[in-house]
Motif scaffolding. Structure first.
Motif, PDB file in Angstrom:
ATOM      1  N   ILE A  89       0.869  -1.174   0.000  1.00 21.65           N
ATOM      2  CA  ILE A  89       0.000   0.000   0.000  1.00 21.65           C
ATOM      3  C   ILE A  89       0.908   1.228   0.000  1.00 21.65           C
ATOM      4  O   ILE A  89       1.559   1.531   0.999  1.00 21.65           O
ATOM      5  CB  ILE A  89      -0.939   0.020   1.224  1.00 21.65           C
ATOM      6  CG1 ILE A  89      -1.778  -1.256   1.277  1.00 21.65           C
ATOM      7  CG2 ILE A  89      -1.835   1.246   1.192  1.00 21.65           C
ATOM      8  CD1 ILE A  89      -2.644  -1.370   2.525  1.00 21.65           C
ATOM      9  N   GLU A  90       0.968   1.909  -1.122  1.00 20.51           N
ATOM     10  CA  GLU A  90       1.891   3.043  -1.297  1.00 20.51           C
ATOM     11  C   GLU A  90       1.394   3.884  -2.465  1.00 20.51           C
ATOM     12  O   GLU A  90       1.048   3.347  -3.515  1.00 20.51           O
ATOM     13  CB  GLU A  90       3.307   2.527  -1.561  1.00 20.51           C
ATOM     14  CG  GLU A  90       4.314   3.567  -1.994  1.00 20.51           C
ATOM     15  CD  GLU A  90       4.537   4.649  -0.963  1.00 20.51           C
ATOM     16  OE1 GLU A  90       4.267   5.825  -1.291  1.00 20.51           O
ATOM     17  OE2 GLU A  90       4.976   4.324   0.160  1.00 20.51           O
ATOM     18  N   VAL A 131       1.665  -7.567   4.624  1.00 22.63           N
ATOM     19  CA  VAL A 131       1.366  -6.286   3.976  1.00 22.63           C
ATOM     20  C   VAL A 131       2.469  -5.290   4.314  1.00 22.63           C
ATOM     21  O   VAL A 131       2.867  -5.166   5.472  1.00 22.63           O
ATOM     22  CB  VAL A 131       0.008  -5.716   4.451  1.00 22.63           C
ATOM     23  CG1 VAL A 131      -0.261  -4.358   3.805  1.00 22.63           C
ATOM     24  CG2 VAL A 131      -1.124  -6.690   4.149  1.00 22.63           C
ATOM     25  N   PHE A 144       4.864  -1.388   8.521  1.00 25.93           N
ATOM     26  CA  PHE A 144       4.596  -0.001   8.163  1.00 25.93           C
ATOM     27  C   PHE A 144       5.883   0.681   7.727  1.00 25.93           C
ATOM     28  O   PHE A 144       6.911   0.600   8.411  1.00 25.93           O
ATOM     29  CB  PHE A 144       3.971   0.743   9.342  1.00 25.93           C
ATOM     30  CG  PHE A 144       2.536   0.365   9.589  1.00 25.93           C
ATOM     31  CD1 PHE A 144       1.512   0.964   8.874  1.00 25.93           C
ATOM     32  CD2 PHE A 144       2.218  -0.608  10.513  1.00 25.93           C
ATOM     33  CE1 PHE A 144       0.191   0.606   9.083  1.00 25.93           C
ATOM     34  CE2 PHE A 144       0.899  -0.978  10.738  1.00 25.93           C
ATOM     35  CZ  PHE A 144      -0.120  -0.366  10.016  1.00 25.93           C
ATOM     36  N   ALA A 179      -7.242   0.049  -1.488  1.00 26.62           N
ATOM     37  CA  ALA A 179      -6.890  -0.988  -0.521  1.00 26.62           C
ATOM     38  C   ALA A 179      -8.138  -1.558   0.155  1.00 26.62           C
ATOM     39  O   ALA A 179      -8.248  -2.772   0.359  1.00 26.62           O
ATOM     40  CB  ALA A 179      -5.936  -0.418   0.523  1.00 26.62           C
ATOM     41  N   SER A 189      -3.603   5.091   6.050  1.00 20.33           N
ATOM     42  CA  SER A 189      -3.836   3.673   5.781  1.00 20.33           C
ATOM     43  C   SER A 189      -4.538   2.966   6.935  1.00 20.33           C
ATOM     44  O   SER A 189      -5.116   1.889   6.745  1.00 20.33           O
ATOM     45  CB  SER A 189      -2.512   2.963   5.476  1.00 20.33           C
ATOM     46  OG  SER A 189      -1.632   3.021   6.585  1.00 20.33           O
ATOM     47  N   SER A 198       2.945  -1.313   4.159  1.00 23.22           N
ATOM     48  CA  SER A 198       2.035  -0.185   3.993  1.00 23.22           C
ATOM     49  C   SER A 198       2.655   1.141   4.405  1.00 23.22           C
ATOM     50  O   SER A 198       3.238   1.261   5.489  1.00 23.22           O
ATOM     51  CB  SER A 198       0.762  -0.417   4.822  1.00 23.22           C
ATOM     52  OG  SER A 198      -0.124   0.678   4.700  1.00 23.22           O
ATOM     53  N   ASP A 199       2.508   2.133   3.527  1.00 27.37           N
ATOM     54  CA  ASP A 199       2.768   3.517   3.911  1.00 27.37           C
ATOM     55  C   ASP A 199       1.619   3.943   4.824  1.00 27.37           C
ATOM     56  O   ASP A 199       0.601   3.249   4.931  1.00 27.37           O
ATOM     57  CB  ASP A 199       2.825   4.392   2.660  1.00 27.37           C
ATOM     58  CG  ASP A 199       3.378   5.787   2.942  1.00 27.37           C
ATOM     59  OD1 ASP A 199       3.776   6.049   4.098  1.00 27.37           O
ATOM     60  OD2 ASP A 199       3.391   6.609   2.014  1.00 27.37           O
ATOM     61  N   ILE A 231       1.397  -6.553   9.412  1.00 30.90           N
ATOM     62  CA  ILE A 231       1.694  -5.399   8.567  1.00 30.90           C
ATOM     63  C   ILE A 231       3.045  -4.803   8.939  1.00 30.90           C
ATOM     64  O   ILE A 231       3.351  -4.616  10.120  1.00 30.90           O
ATOM     65  CB  ILE A 231       0.599  -4.325   8.712  1.00 30.90           C
ATOM     66  CG1 ILE A 231      -0.764  -4.922   8.322  1.00 30.90           C
ATOM     67  CG2 ILE A 231       0.905  -3.106   7.852  1.00 30.90           C
ATOM     68  CD1 ILE A 231      -1.937  -4.147   8.853  1.00 30.90           C
TER      69      ILE A 231
END
Length: 254
Positions: A6-7, A52, A78, A39, A63, A54-55, A76
Motif C-alpha cells: 500500500i503506497e 502487507v 509499516f 486498498a 492507511s 504499507s505507507d 503489517i
C-alpha cells in the motif's frame, strides 16, 4: 509468500517492490495499492495475503482507515517518513515500523522477522494475535508472582508486587523502589524479575522495569523514543529505548 503493498508514490512503489523481491524467490507481490479506497476494495474482496507493506499517509487519507474498515488479518510492516504513528501501527497488526528512506537491510530484516515468527508460533497457535504479542512484548499470558523477597539490614522481607513502583539496576545491583518511597536491595537479576512480574511491569530499557500503576504518562522524546513520567518522585529520568517502543505502547493499551 504473497505480499501486498500500500503506497501512493509510484517511484516508491517500484523501489519497495524490488527490495521485497530480493528477500526471497518464494515472494510474490500480488497487489500494489495506491490509495485508501483501492486498498479497502481489495481487502473487502477477501483477498488473502501473508504480509502487507504499507505507507501511512496516502493521498486520500491514512492507511489505518483500511485496517479499521476491513478484516485484514495479515501482519503489517509499516513504512513511513513519520515516527508519531507507532501506537496506531501496533493497534493495526503492525509487526515492524520502518522509517523512510528505508534500506534493503531493513526490508529484508522485516521479512525475516515474519518468517521466524510464523515458523515458531503459527503451528502452535494459528492466530496472528499470538504473533503480534510475541513481537510487541505483550506478556498477558504470564501469571505474575505475588511477592518479592528483599534484604533490609538483618532481615528478609516479602514485598508485594502491587507495592513496588519499579525495579532498577545501579552499580550492578538490583533495587526496588516502592510506592511509599522505600528502597530495597533485591537478590535477583532484572531479567528474572521481568519474567516473574507478568504484564504488571514492563522493561523499558536494560536498567528499568516499571509498574504500570507508577506511570502517569509518556512524552515523545527523540527519534522513536519516549520519556516516562512517573506518578511518584524518582530522581532519574526514565527513557524507553527505541527497540522497546512498540512493545511499550502496546502494553499501555492493554
Amino acid at each position: 509468500m504473497n505480499i501486498a503493498i500500500i503506497e501512493d508514490e509510484i517511484l516508491t512503489q517500484e523501489d519497495l517492490a524490488e527490495m521485497i523481491g530480493r528477500a526471497g524467490k518464494e515472494i510474490h507481490i500480488v497487489a500494489v495499492l495506491g490509495s485508501v479506497r483501492a486498498a479497502i476494495e481489495f481487502f473487502r474482496q477477501q483477498r488473502a495475503v501473508d504480509l502487507v507493506f504499507s505507507d501511512i499517509q496516502l493521498g486520500d487519507g491514512l492507511s489505518f482507515e483500511v485496517f479499521r474498515s476491513t478484516p485484514v488479518t495479515a501482519p503489517i510492516v509499516f513504512c513511513t517518513a513519520y515516527d508519531e504513528y507507532a501506537l496506531d501501527a501496533i493497534r493495526s497488526n503492525g509487526i515492524e515500523y520502518i522509517l523512510k528512506p528505508y534500506t534493503q537491510e531493513a526490508i529484508t530484516s522485516a521479512i525475516e522477522k515474519y518468517r521466524r515468527l510464523k515458523e515458531h508460533f503459527i503451528p502452535r497457535q494459528p492466530d496472528f494475535e499470538m504473533l503480534i504479542r510475541a513481537v510487541t512484548g505483550d506478556k498477558t499470558l504470564q501469571k505474575p508472582a505475588g511477592s518479592i523477597l528483599v534484604y533490609h539490614r538483618d532481615k528478609i522481607l516479602p514485598v508485594s508486587l502491587e507495592e513496588i513502583a519499579l525495579f532498577y539496576v545501579d552499580n550492578e545491583c538490583t533495587h526496588l523502589h516502592g510506592f511509599n518511597g522505600a528502597n530495597y536491595l533485591v537478590n535477583q537479576a532484572l531479567d528474572e524479575l521481568e519474567q516473574l512480574s507478568g504484564n504488571l511491569f514492563f522493561r523499558i530499557n536494560r536498567q528499568y522495569l516499571v509498574n504500570r500503576r507508577a506511570i502517569k504518562d509518556a512524552n515523545h522524546y527523540q527519534h522513536r523514543k519516549y520519556v516516562v513520567n512517573l506518578s511518584i518522585h524518582f530522581k532519574e529520568v526514565l527513557v524507553v529505548s527505541k527497540n522497546r517502543t512498540m512493545g511499550f505502547l502496546q502494553w499501555l493499551t492493554l
